[in-house]
Design a protein around this motif. Structure first.
Motif, PDB file in Angstrom:
ATOM      1  N   TYR A  32      95.677  57.706 -26.421  1.00 53.08           N
ATOM      2  CA  TYR A  32      95.395  59.054 -25.930  1.00 53.08           C
ATOM      3  C   TYR A  32      95.097  58.979 -24.434  1.00 53.08           C
ATOM      4  O   TYR A  32      94.648  57.952 -23.928  1.00 53.08           O
ATOM      5  CB  TYR A  32      94.154  59.643 -26.615  1.00 53.08           C
ATOM      6  N   GLN A  34      93.226  61.632 -21.457  1.00 52.34           N
ATOM      7  CA  GLN A  34      92.530  62.895 -21.225  1.00 52.34           C
ATOM      8  C   GLN A  34      92.391  63.149 -19.729  1.00 52.34           C
ATOM      9  O   GLN A  34      92.376  62.208 -18.933  1.00 52.34           O
ATOM     10  CB  GLN A  34      91.125  62.848 -21.841  1.00 52.34           C
ATOM     11  N   TYR A  36      89.818  65.305 -17.016  1.00 49.96           N
ATOM     12  CA  TYR A  36      88.527  65.967 -16.836  1.00 49.96           C
ATOM     13  C   TYR A  36      88.440  66.513 -15.408  1.00 49.96           C
ATOM     14  O   TYR A  36      89.034  65.956 -14.485  1.00 49.96           O
ATOM     15  CB  TYR A  36      87.369  64.984 -17.044  1.00 49.96           C
ATOM     16  N   LEU A  49      93.854  66.926 -23.548  1.00 50.31           N
ATOM     17  CA  LEU A  49      94.115  65.642 -24.188  1.00 50.31           C
ATOM     18  C   LEU A  49      95.586  65.588 -24.564  1.00 50.31           C
ATOM     19  O   LEU A  49      96.153  66.583 -25.033  1.00 50.31           O
ATOM     20  CB  LEU A  49      93.249  65.494 -25.435  1.00 50.31           C
ATOM     21  N   LEU A  89      89.593  63.642 -13.025  1.00 47.56           N
ATOM     22  CA  LEU A  89      89.553  62.285 -13.571  1.00 47.56           C
ATOM     23  C   LEU A  89      90.507  62.161 -14.743  1.00 47.56           C
ATOM     24  O   LEU A  89      90.572  63.070 -15.584  1.00 47.56           O
ATOM     25  CB  LEU A  89      88.145  61.953 -14.089  1.00 47.56           C
ATOM     26  N   TYR A  93      92.295  56.170 -23.663  1.00 52.54           N
ATOM     27  CA  TYR A  93      91.651  55.675 -24.876  1.00 52.54           C
ATOM     28  C   TYR A  93      92.623  54.649 -25.462  1.00 52.54           C
ATOM     29  O   TYR A  93      93.568  55.006 -26.177  1.00 52.54           O
ATOM     30  CB  TYR A  93      91.397  56.807 -25.845  1.00 52.54           C
ATOM     31  N   TYR A  98      87.107  51.621 -29.028  1.00 49.92           N
ATOM     32  CA  TYR A  98      86.263  52.783 -29.281  1.00 49.92           C
ATOM     33  C   TYR A  98      85.906  53.505 -28.000  1.00 49.92           C
ATOM     34  O   TYR A  98      85.134  54.451 -28.012  1.00 49.92           O
ATOM     35  CB  TYR A  98      84.969  52.334 -29.957  1.00 49.92           C
ATOM     36  N   LYS A  99      86.419  53.032 -26.868  1.00 55.95           N
ATOM     37  CA  LYS A  99      85.879  53.547 -25.617  1.00 55.95           C
ATOM     38  C   LYS A  99      86.976  54.076 -24.696  1.00 55.95           C
ATOM     39  O   LYS A  99      88.125  53.693 -24.778  1.00 55.95           O
ATOM     40  CB  LYS A  99      85.084  52.459 -24.903  1.00 55.95           C
ATOM     41  N   TYR A 100      86.554  54.952 -23.832  1.00 56.95           N
ATOM     42  CA  TYR A 100      87.403  55.537 -22.821  1.00 56.95           C
ATOM     43  C   TYR A 100      87.340  54.688 -21.556  1.00 56.95           C
ATOM     44  O   TYR A 100      86.293  54.174 -21.200  1.00 56.95           O
ATOM     45  CB  TYR A 100      86.919  56.940 -22.470  1.00 56.95           C
ATOM     46  N   PHE A 102      87.948  55.229 -17.563  1.00 52.73           N
ATOM     47  CA  PHE A 102      88.127  56.318 -16.598  1.00 52.73           C
ATOM     48  C   PHE A 102      88.730  55.816 -15.301  1.00 52.73           C
ATOM     49  O   PHE A 102      88.408  54.711 -14.828  1.00 52.73           O
ATOM     50  CB  PHE A 102      86.778  56.966 -16.285  1.00 52.73           C
ATOM     51  N   GLY A 103      89.560  56.650 -14.705  1.00 51.89           N
ATOM     52  CA  GLY A 103      90.001  56.416 -13.345  1.00 51.89           C
ATOM     53  C   GLY A 103      88.913  56.864 -12.376  1.00 51.89           C
ATOM     54  O   GLY A 103      87.916  57.455 -12.769  1.00 51.89           O
TER      55      GLY A 103
ATOM     56  N   PHE B  33      77.004  58.202 -25.334  1.00 56.98           N
ATOM     57  CA  PHE B  33      77.426  57.204 -24.340  1.00 56.98           C
ATOM     58  C   PHE B  33      76.537  57.294 -23.099  1.00 56.98           C
ATOM     59  O   PHE B  33      76.085  58.384 -22.728  1.00 56.98           O
ATOM     60  CB  PHE B  33      78.860  57.500 -23.864  1.00 56.98           C
ATOM     61  N   TYR B  35      77.007  56.156 -19.038  1.00 57.48           N
ATOM     62  CA  TYR B  35      77.863  55.647 -17.969  1.00 57.48           C
ATOM     63  C   TYR B  35      77.065  55.629 -16.665  1.00 57.48           C
ATOM     64  O   TYR B  35      76.114  56.385 -16.491  1.00 57.48           O
ATOM     65  CB  TYR B  35      79.048  56.587 -17.721  1.00 57.48           C
ATOM     66  N   LEU B  43      83.685  55.906 -13.456  1.00 57.50           N
ATOM     67  CA  LEU B  43      82.690  55.845 -14.519  1.00 57.50           C
ATOM     68  C   LEU B  43      82.829  54.520 -15.258  1.00 57.50           C
ATOM     69  O   LEU B  43      83.924  54.155 -15.691  1.00 57.50           O
ATOM     70  CB  LEU B  43      82.907  56.978 -15.537  1.00 57.50           C
ATOM     71  N   LEU B  45      81.201  52.247 -18.475  1.00 58.53           N
ATOM     72  CA  LEU B  45      80.414  52.394 -19.697  1.00 58.53           C
ATOM     73  C   LEU B  45      79.339  51.318 -19.760  1.00 58.53           C
ATOM     74  O   LEU B  45      79.629  50.119 -19.666  1.00 58.53           O
ATOM     75  CB  LEU B  45      81.338  52.293 -20.913  1.00 58.53           C
TER      76      LEU B  45
END
Lengths: 112, 114
Positions: A32, A34, A36, A49, A89, A93, A98-100, A102-103, B33, B35, B43, B45
């Motif tokens: 996936y 996304q 933001y 998404l 942003l 995924y 389990y985690k995203y 991010f750029g 979460f 961050y 960001l 984690l």
């Protein structure tokens, strides 16, 4: 190594034009992706998404494309307005996690 | 609308202090979460929790711990604050599920360690 890249330079465009933001990634297999929006001093707000088997997703003036061959997502805002000025942003995924991821975001400024 | 509330917008602490950052969400989300966001790094984690009393390390857990005693509350603890922990801290929550869900973020705590 794994990387997710967004253009760190700010993008300035004229009101009414289409803004196009880019998210490139390497060595990930995202299930996936996304997008933001983040305003100064605020937390990110979810916009759209898109799944790995989808080419395009739309929501009002927003459109996201996802090309897993090019390893790239494009985020378009049509008929842009000064109120669209913010940092955008992308977040991956990856499959099997389990985690995203991010750029760093691209700052968009729409000029009146 | 989902609301994620972080207890402080701005916080100034001294090196060596134990620092608590609190986050509360009102939508009964299982996932929460923490961050940190730094210029040029995006960001990152720190920790993730998928249920009460459950936690998983993220990418940068060193120097941090977390606590989740109730479903709606997720706390980040800086055991002994250091200047390199000066940052914007963001809490987020989401539903679990076979389909990935959007994350809902608080407005952040800007923490300065002197």
């Amino acid at each position: 190594s794994q990387k997710i890249e967004q253009n760190s330079e700010a993008l300035n465009i004229q009101e009414g034009k289409t803004a196009t933001l880019t998210c490139n990634y390497t060595n990930y297999s995202p299930a996936y992706l996304q997008w933001y929006r983040q305003d100064p001093g605020r937390g990110p707000v979810f916009l759209l998404l898109i799944r790995e088997n989808e080419k395009e997703k739309r929501k009002e003036r927003l459109k996201v494309t996802f090309d897993t061959t090019l390893k790239q997502s494009l985020f378009h805002i049509t008929a842009s307005q000064p109120a669209d000025s913010a940092t955008y942003l992308c977040a991956l995924y990856p499959s099997g996690t389990y985690k995203y991821i991010f750029g760093t975001g691209t700052r968009l400024k729409v000029l009146a | 609308d989902v609301k994620v509330t972080q207890s402080s917008r701005y916080l100034v602490k001294r090196t060596g202090e134990k620092v608590f950052l609190e986050c509360v969400q009102d939508m009964d989300h299982e996932n929460m979460f923490w961050y940190r966001q730094d210029p040029g790094l995006g960001l990152r984690l720190i920790y993730f929790s998928y249920d009460v009393k459950m936690k998983e390390k993220g990418d940068i857990p060193e120097g941090y711990s977390v606590s989740r005693e109730k479903k709606e509350r997720f706390s980040l603890i800086l055991e002994s604050a250091s200047t390199n922990q000066t940052s914007m801290y963001l809490c987020a929550s989401s539903f679990p599920g076979s389909e990935v869900q959007p994350q809902h973020f608080g407005d952040g705590t800007r923490l300065s360690i002197l």
